[in-house]
Design an enzyme around this catalytic site. Structure first.
Site, short mmCIF file in Angstrom:
data_model
loop_
_atom_site.label_atom_id
_atom_site.label_comp_id
_atom_site.label_asym_id
_atom_site.label_seq_id
_atom_site.Cartn_x
_atom_site.Cartn_y
_atom_site.Cartn_z
N GLU A 298 98.05 77.80 31.48
CA GLU A 298 98.51 77.87 32.88
C GLU A 298 99.86 77.19 33.06
O GLU A 298 100.67 77.61 33.89
CB GLU A 298 97.48 77.28 33.84
CG GLU A 298 96.13 78.01 33.89
CD GLU A 298 96.24 79.49 34.25
OE1 GLU A 298 97.26 79.92 34.83
OE2 GLU A 298 95.30 80.23 33.92
N GLU B 234 90.23 83.55 37.91
CA GLU B 234 90.92 84.10 36.74
C GLU B 234 91.06 85.62 36.87
O GLU B 234 92.09 86.20 36.51
CB GLU B 234 90.18 83.75 35.45
CG GLU B 234 90.09 82.26 35.15
CD GLU B 234 91.42 81.62 34.74
OE1 GLU B 234 92.46 82.32 34.74
OE2 GLU B 234 91.42 80.43 34.44
N TYR C 113 81.49 83.10 28.48
CA TYR C 113 80.95 82.32 27.35
C TYR C 113 80.22 81.06 27.85
O TYR C 113 79.13 80.72 27.37
CB TYR C 113 82.12 81.96 26.44
CG TYR C 113 81.80 81.12 25.21
CD1 TYR C 113 80.90 81.56 24.24
CD2 TYR C 113 82.44 79.90 25.01
CE1 TYR C 113 80.65 80.80 23.11
CE2 TYR C 113 82.21 79.13 23.89
CZ TYR C 113 81.30 79.58 22.94
OH TYR C 113 81.07 78.82 21.82
N HIS D 9 90.73 83.77 29.57
CA HIS D 9 90.14 82.80 30.50
C HIS D 9 88.89 83.36 31.16
O HIS D 9 87.88 82.67 31.29
CB HIS D 9 91.17 82.38 31.56
CG HIS D 9 92.41 81.77 30.98
ND1 HIS D 9 93.54 81.51 31.70
CD2 HIS D 9 92.69 81.39 29.69
CE1 HIS D 9 94.46 80.99 30.89
NE2 HIS D 9 93.97 80.92 29.68
FE FE Z 1 97.37 82.03 34.67
MN MN Z 2 94.29 81.76 33.84
#
Ligand code: FE
Ligand code: MN
Length: 333
Positions: free
Chosen positions: A213, A75, A115, A109
């Site tokens: 996404e 990410e 988290y 993300h």
């Molecule tokens: Fe993405």
């Molecule tokens: Mn992403």
């Protein structure tokens, strides 16, 4: 000259109206309509299952750790590429508006994996270095980094046909391969666990990420197809063959990852089905950028496309309502 999506010196990048690419505007609005944050999803049950010695098999624990390991750094890699490289070259204001939105979603993300690590009490020194310590994760990340070298070259310009081709090549590496193929075996594994009522909080977070996404991918493909249409000499047969070859290599790497992360499958699902799913997904991606499909695989997991739609009926008294989406905006997974 009319507006063009790259190399347009006649348009002020600060002047967003009037717009030419209304699809970019629509993707922006769809992204906003999908807004969510990880803290809205309770991890209570996940924490109980993770602590319990009897709920998760050792292979399932390993699979969860691997997927957290892959996504936690993927990410950030995506966000960095987007902000440092893609944004610079796509000067069209409505596209930049979408890219800013996407960058925010990538931050959400990244926050999701913080988290998850925090709530499950995972050791970040075990999770985050997996892009170097686990060979099939490392292979995917290195493949993407290798595919996006032009984008990260500070002197790169999209000023010639050859360079526009390099730009398209890197955009396909970034949007179609990284976001469109390398994320999907992991999505399928985590959602398969959720369907067995295991780690449902993380599973729900993965559903929200997957929905985001799908939009990133949709924007990326519209961007790629527009550049192709506006620069007709660029999309040669030779170049198309090169792209198909890259996607085939990516599929091999993603299938290797699926086998490594989930060698004995999950209840009722085996690694071969994850591989079929990767091939099915790759065909959808090829079609989306007007290339012929390669595999002809049926979707072994029809429930995956339903998950992207996420029209949820939540019991108001049991859970916070995290569903802001008013209309299904996604037709493909
Ligand atoms: Fe993405
Ligand atoms: Mn992403």
């Amino acid at each position: 000259m009319a507006k063009s999506i790259i190399n347009n010196s006649t348009i002020d990048p600060n002047k967003i109206l009037p717009m030419t690419y209304l699809w970019a505007r629509q993707h922006y609005k769809d992204g906003v309509a999908n807004n969510w944050t990880p803290e809205e999803i309770s991890m209570q049950k996940d924490v109980e299952q993770w602590k319990s010695p009897s709920v998760l098999a050792p292979t399932e624990r390993r699979l969860i750790l691997w997927n957290l390991g892959f996504f936690s750094t993927a990410e950030s890699l995506t966000a960095n590429n987007l902000v440092l490289a893609v944004y610079k070259h796509v000067t069209n204001p409505e596209c930049r508006q979408y890219i800013l939105r996407q960058a925010y979603e990538e931050a959400v993300h990244t926050d999701t994996f913080i988290y998850c690590c925090d709530s499950l009490g995972l050791d970040p020194e075990e999770i985050y270095p997996m892009y170097e310590s686990v060979s099939s994760i490392k292979a995917k990340d290195e493949f993407v980094v290798g595919l996006t070298t032009s984008l990260l070259d500070p002197n790169f310009k999209t000023d010639t046909q050859e360079n526009i081709r390099r730009f398209l090549h890197d955009l396909i590496g970034f949007y179609v391969i990284m976001e469109g193929i390398f994320f999907y075996a992991g999505f399928a594994m985590m959602l398969a666990l959720k369907r067995q009522d295991k780690m449902v909080g993380i599973g729900e977070q993965f559903e929200y990420i997957m929905r985001d996404e799908s939009l990133h991918l949709a924007f990326g493909c519209d961007l790629i197809n527009t550049i192709k249409a506006e620069n007709p000499g660029v999309w040669t047969k030779k170049f198309q063959d090169e792209i198909v070859e890259l996607i085939k290599q990516a599929v091999i790497l993603e299938k290797a990852y699926a086998h490594d992360a989930c060698p004995s499958g999950l209840l009722g699902i085996n690694a071969a089905q994850f591989c079929d799913y990767v091939e099915h997904i790759a065909d959808r991606r090829l079609e989306r950028i007007d290339l012929p499909k390669v595999y002809g695989r049926a979707n072994p997991f029809p429930w995956m496309s339903q998950s992207t739609d996420l029209v949820k009926e939540k019991n108001f008294f049991e859970t916070r309502v995290t569903e802001y989406q008013t209309a299904g905006s996604l037709e493909w997974d």
